[in-house]
Design a protein around this motif. Structure first.
Motif, PDB file in Angstrom:
ATOM      1  N   GLU A 264       6.016  62.514  66.070  1.00 43.17           N
ATOM      2  CA  GLU A 264       5.363  63.680  66.638  1.00 43.17           C
ATOM      3  C   GLU A 264       3.867  63.441  66.831  1.00 43.17           C
ATOM      4  OE1 GLU A 264       5.661  67.816  67.945  1.00 43.17           O
ATOM      5  OE2 GLU A 264       6.818  65.975  67.967  1.00 43.17           O
ATOM      6  N   THR A 265       3.255  62.676  65.956  1.00 41.73           N
ATOM      7  CA  THR A 265       1.831  62.398  66.078  1.00 41.73           C
ATOM      8  C   THR A 265       1.512  61.713  67.397  1.00 41.73           C
ATOM      9  OG1 THR A 265       1.489  62.262  63.691  1.00 41.73           O
ATOM     10  CG2 THR A 265      -0.102  61.110  65.084  1.00 41.73           C
ATOM     11  N   GLY A 266       2.263  60.674  67.725  1.00 40.93           N
ATOM     12  CA  GLY A 266       2.034  59.959  68.974  1.00 40.93           C
ATOM     13  C   GLY A 266       2.310  60.815  70.193  1.00 40.93           C
ATOM     14  N   ARG A 267       3.354  61.627  70.136  1.00 43.12           N
ATOM     15  CA  ARG A 267       3.711  62.471  71.272  1.00 43.12           C
ATOM     16  C   ARG A 267       2.621  63.511  71.536  1.00 43.12           C
ATOM     17  NH1 ARG A 267       6.364  67.181  72.933  1.00 43.12           N
ATOM     18  NH2 ARG A 267       6.065  68.113  70.876  1.00 43.12           N
ATOM     19  N   LEU A 268       2.134  64.155  70.469  1.00 42.92           N
ATOM     20  CA  LEU A 268       1.118  65.180  70.647  1.00 42.92           C
ATOM     21  C   LEU A 268      -0.201  64.585  71.130  1.00 42.92           C
ATOM     22  CD1 LEU A 268       1.720  67.512  67.566  1.00 42.92           C
ATOM     23  CD2 LEU A 268       2.359  67.890  69.947  1.00 42.92           C
ATOM     24  N   ALA A 269      -0.569  63.420  70.631  1.00 44.52           N
ATOM     25  CA  ALA A 269      -1.801  62.778  71.084  1.00 44.52           C
ATOM     26  C   ALA A 269      -1.703  62.445  72.574  1.00 44.52           C
ATOM     27  CB  ALA A 269      -2.068  61.524  70.269  1.00 44.52           C
ATOM     28  N   ARG A 270      -0.538  61.998  73.008  1.00 45.88           N
ATOM     29  CA  ARG A 270      -0.355  61.688  74.438  1.00 45.88           C
ATOM     30  C   ARG A 270      -0.476  62.949  75.289  1.00 45.88           C
ATOM     31  NH1 ARG A 270       3.697  62.365  77.753  1.00 45.88           N
ATOM     32  NH2 ARG A 270       5.174  62.896  76.087  1.00 45.88           N
ATOM     33  N   SER A 357     -15.626  78.693  75.217  1.00 43.87           N
ATOM     34  CA  SER A 357     -14.840  77.559  74.722  1.00 43.87           C
ATOM     35  C   SER A 357     -13.381  77.954  74.557  1.00 43.87           C
ATOM     36  CB  SER A 357     -15.395  77.068  73.379  1.00 43.87           C
ATOM     37  OG  SER A 357     -15.185  78.044  72.378  1.00 43.87           O
ATOM     38  N   LEU A 358     -12.515  76.963  74.636  1.00 44.83           N
ATOM     39  CA  LEU A 358     -11.088  77.171  74.419  1.00 44.83           C
ATOM     40  C   LEU A 358     -10.593  76.155  73.408  1.00 44.83           C
ATOM     41  CD1 LEU A 358      -9.641  77.642  78.036  1.00 44.83           C
ATOM     42  CD2 LEU A 358     -10.196  79.425  76.366  1.00 44.83           C
ATOM     43  N   ARG A 359      -9.734  76.628  72.504  1.00 44.50           N
ATOM     44  CA  ARG A 359      -9.054  75.733  71.571  1.00 44.50           C
ATOM     45  C   ARG A 359      -7.589  75.664  71.965  1.00 44.50           C
ATOM     46  NH1 ARG A 359      -7.894  77.430  65.395  1.00 44.50           N
ATOM     47  NH2 ARG A 359      -6.559  78.894  66.517  1.00 44.50           N
ATOM     48  N   PHE A 360      -7.148  74.470  72.309  1.00 43.35           N
ATOM     49  CA  PHE A 360      -5.741  74.239  72.599  1.00 43.35           C
ATOM     50  C   PHE A 360      -5.092  73.623  71.364  1.00 43.35           C
ATOM     51  CE2 PHE A 360      -8.013  73.906  76.604  1.00 43.35           C
ATOM     52  CZ  PHE A 360      -7.236  74.662  77.477  1.00 43.35           C
ATOM     53  N   GLY A 361      -4.016  74.236  70.889  1.00 47.16           N
ATOM     54  CA  GLY A 361      -3.278  73.714  69.754  1.00 47.16           C
ATOM     55  C   GLY A 361      -1.857  73.375  70.182  1.00 47.16           C
ATOM     56  N   LEU A 362      -1.586  72.088  70.353  1.00 48.47           N
ATOM     57  CA  LEU A 362      -0.261  71.649  70.800  1.00 48.47           C
ATOM     58  C   LEU A 362       0.672  71.528  69.606  1.00 48.47           C
ATOM     59  CD1 LEU A 362      -2.358  70.868  73.004  1.00 48.47           C
ATOM     60  CD2 LEU A 362      -0.913  68.903  73.543  1.00 48.47           C
ATOM     61  N   GLY A 363       1.968  71.707  69.842  1.00 49.85           N
ATOM     62  CA  GLY A 363       2.904  71.678  68.745  1.00 49.85           C
ATOM     63  C   GLY A 363       4.255  71.110  69.089  1.00 49.85           C
ATOM     64  N   ARG A 364       5.180  71.289  68.179  1.00 51.77           N
ATOM     65  CA  ARG A 364       6.505  70.687  68.252  1.00 51.77           C
ATOM     66  C   ARG A 364       7.265  71.072  69.516  1.00 51.77           C
ATOM     67  NH1 ARG A 364       9.542  71.307  62.678  1.00 51.77           N
ATOM     68  NH2 ARG A 364       7.899  69.836  62.043  1.00 51.77           N
ATOM     69  N   SER A 365       7.029  72.282  70.023  1.00 53.69           N
ATOM     70  CA  SER A 365       7.764  72.750  71.194  1.00 53.69           C
ATOM     71  C   SER A 365       7.056  72.473  72.505  1.00 53.69           C
ATOM     72  CB  SER A 365       8.013  74.263  71.075  1.00 53.69           C
ATOM     73  OG  SER A 365       6.769  74.967  71.028  1.00 53.69           O
ATOM     74  N   THR A 366       5.840  71.931  72.450  1.00 54.80           N
ATOM     75  CA  THR A 366       5.065  71.703  73.665  1.00 54.80           C
ATOM     76  C   THR A 366       5.687  70.611  74.514  1.00 54.80           C
ATOM     77  OG1 THR A 366       3.050  72.322  72.465  1.00 54.80           O
ATOM     78  CG2 THR A 366       2.773  71.190  74.563  1.00 54.80           C
ATOM     79  N   THR A 367       5.791  70.860  75.829  1.00 52.25           N
ATOM     80  CA  THR A 367       6.412  69.908  76.755  1.00 52.25           C
ATOM     81  C   THR A 367       5.404  69.400  77.778  1.00 52.25           C
ATOM     82  OG1 THR A 367       7.063  71.602  78.360  1.00 52.25           O
ATOM     83  CG2 THR A 367       8.598  71.162  76.540  1.00 52.25           C
TER      84      THR A 367
END
Length: 389
Positions: A264-270, A357-367
C-alpha cells in the motif's frame, strides 16, 4: 449521477469491511464484559481483548502489557502529557513543537495555566522538528518532550528516534503522537526509543472511539498519574469498561495494516505523485512540506498539501464540496472563529497562503480514476475562482 471522491483519509478512514465483520458478533450474542471474569461471557470477552492487545502491540513492536486502551489518540495524548507532568511535582517543564496536533498543544496550554512551564520549539519550512532546537530548549526541570512522529497536515516525518535517544541520556521522558504514522509507515517503539506513544484506530481503517497509549515497561517505571478513576481498569491507568467490539476491531485493523502496508505504501506514493503532476497546469501552485522524493526527511506516502496563490480559501473549499470532492483545508472553515492552519503558519506561510491550501489524504480505497477526476475538479475550480477574482 456524479460519485463522491473521498481524499481526506488523514481526518478519518472508513472501517474496513473485514474489521466490521470481526466486530459485529461482539455487539450482539458475544456481549460480555471483559472485567466479569466470574462466568463464560466475561472470560470470552477478556480473551478477545487479550488477542486484540497482542495484535495492536505487534504492529508497533511493543509488549501487550505495555498498552493502555483509551478512547483514541486525543485521550492518550492527554493521559501521557498530563499524567507525566502532574506526577512530576512542582513546576515541571515540558517541550513541544509548534506544528503539533491540537490534542497535544491544548493540554499543554491548560497545564501552563496551572503552573507548568512550557517551551514551544519552531519547525523548519518543511514542518520538521530540528533535534538541536529541542536540545537547546532543555532545562534542569524539563520532565517531558513531546514530538509527533508524522504531521497530520503536511505529512512530515520527524526524527523522533534521534530526539528520544538524546532525551534518554538526560533522563527526560519522551512522548510521540503517532496517530498519523501507525499503519502507514513502519513504526517500532524499540527503534524509536520513546517512553510513551499515542495511536488511534480510526486512522488505520478501524472504528472510531478506540485508541491506545504505549507506556514503556522499564525500571524506574514511567511516572504517570491516571486521568480517569473508577475501577482500576488497564492496570489502574485508565478506568472504565472496555468497549470490546471496538477493541476487537482495533486489533484486526492493526493486523491488516501490518500485512498490507508494504504494498500500500508504494501504491499511495505513486497515486500522490500522479496527483501532484496533474495539478501542474495550475499557475502558482506550491507544495507544502517535504519533497516527494524523500530527500529532506520524508513524508507520509498518502499525503499531499498544496497552496494556490491568489485564491480565496473559503470559496475554494465551498466549490470543491459542491463538486463532491472531500478534502480538507489549512483553514478551519467550520469553526466559529476561523483561522489559518497553525501548522502552515509555523512553517512560514502567510495567512493568505495558509487559507488557500488543500490537504489531500489518499487511502486504501483511492483509485487512479479518482485521482484523475480530483485533479480535473481542482484545476477547473481554481481557474474559475481566479477568473472571477
Amino acid at each position: 449521477m456524479t460519485e463522491r471522491i473521498y481524499l481526506d483519509h488523514h481526518a478519518t478512514t472508513p472501517v474496513d469491511p473485514r474489521v466490521l465483520e470481526a466486530m459485529w458478533p461482539w455487539f450482539s450474542e458475544r456481549f460480555g464484559n471483559a472485567s466479569s471474569i466470574s462466568h463464560a461471557y466475561g472470560h470470552e470477552a477478556a480473551e478477545a481483548v487479550d488477542e486484540a492487545r497482542r495484535e495492536v502491540a505487534g504492529l508497533i513492536g511493543a509488549a501487550p502489557e505495555e498498552l493502555v486502551f483509551t478512547s483514541g489518540a486525543t485521550e492518550a495524548n492527554n493521559l501521557a502529557i498530563k499524567g507525566v507532568l502532574q506526577a512530576a511535582g512542582d513546576r515541571p517543564h515540558v517541550i513541544v513543537a509548534a506544528a503539533e496536533h491540537r490534542a497535544v498543544l491544548d493540554p499543554v496550554r491548560r497545564l501552563r495555566r496551572q503552573g507548568v512551564a512550557a517551551t514551544t520549539v519552531p519547525v523548519t519550512q518543511t514542518g520538521r522538528v530540528d533535534p538541536d532546537a529541542v536540545l537547546e530548549a532543555i532545562r534542569p526541570e524539563t520532565r517531558l518532550v513531546s514530538v509527533m512522529l508524522a504531521n497530520n497536515e503536511v505529512g512530515t516525518i520527524n526524527p523522533v528516534a534521534e530526539i528520544a535517544r538524546a532525551c534518554r541520556e538526560r533522563g527526560i521522558i519522551t512522548h510521540t503522537d503517532a496517530a498519523q504514522a501507525v499503519g502507514k509507515i513502519p513504526v517500532d517503539v524499540r527503534e524509536l526509543d520513546v517512553d510513551l506513544m499515542s495511536l488511534s484506530a480510526h486512522k488505520l481503517y478501524g472504528p472510531k472511539g478506540i485508541g491506545a497509549l504505549f507506556v514503556r515497561r522499564c525500571e524506574p517505571r514511567v511516572p504517570l498519574l491516571p486521568q480517569i478513576d473508577g475501577g482500576g481498569h488497564e492496570r489502574g491507568l485508565r478506568s472504565g469498561t472496555l468497549p470490546v467490539p471496538l477493541v476487537v476491531g482495533f486489533g484486526v485493523a492493526c493486523r491488516l495494516a501490518e500485512q498490507e502496508r508494504a504494498g500500500e505504501t508504494g501504491r499511495l506514493a505513486r497515486l500522490r505523485d500522479d496527483l501532484w503532476q496533474r495539478l501542474q497546469p495550475i499557475d502558482d501552485v506550491t507544495l507544502n512540506g517535504p519533497a516527494l522524493d524523500g530527500t529532506d526527511g520524508g513524508r507520509l506516502p498518502g499525503n499531499l498539501n498544496v497552496s494556490f496563490a491568489g485564491v480565496n480559501g473559503d470559496a475554494l473549499m465551498m466549490r470543491l464540496a459542491a463538486s463532491l470532492l472531500a478534502v480538507s483545508s489549512g483553514s478551519a472553515c467550520t469553526s466559529a472563529n476561523p483561522e489559518p492552519s497553525h501548522v502552515l503558519r509555523a512553517m512560514g506561510l502567510s495567512d493568505r497562503a495558509a487559507r488557500a491550501s488543500l490537504r489531500f489524504g489518499l487511502g486504501r480505497s483511492t483509485t487512479d480514476g479518482e485521482i484523475e477526476r480530483a485533479a480535473a475538479i481542482v484545476c477547473d475550480v481554481v481557474g474559475e475562482l481566479r477568473r472571477l477574482d
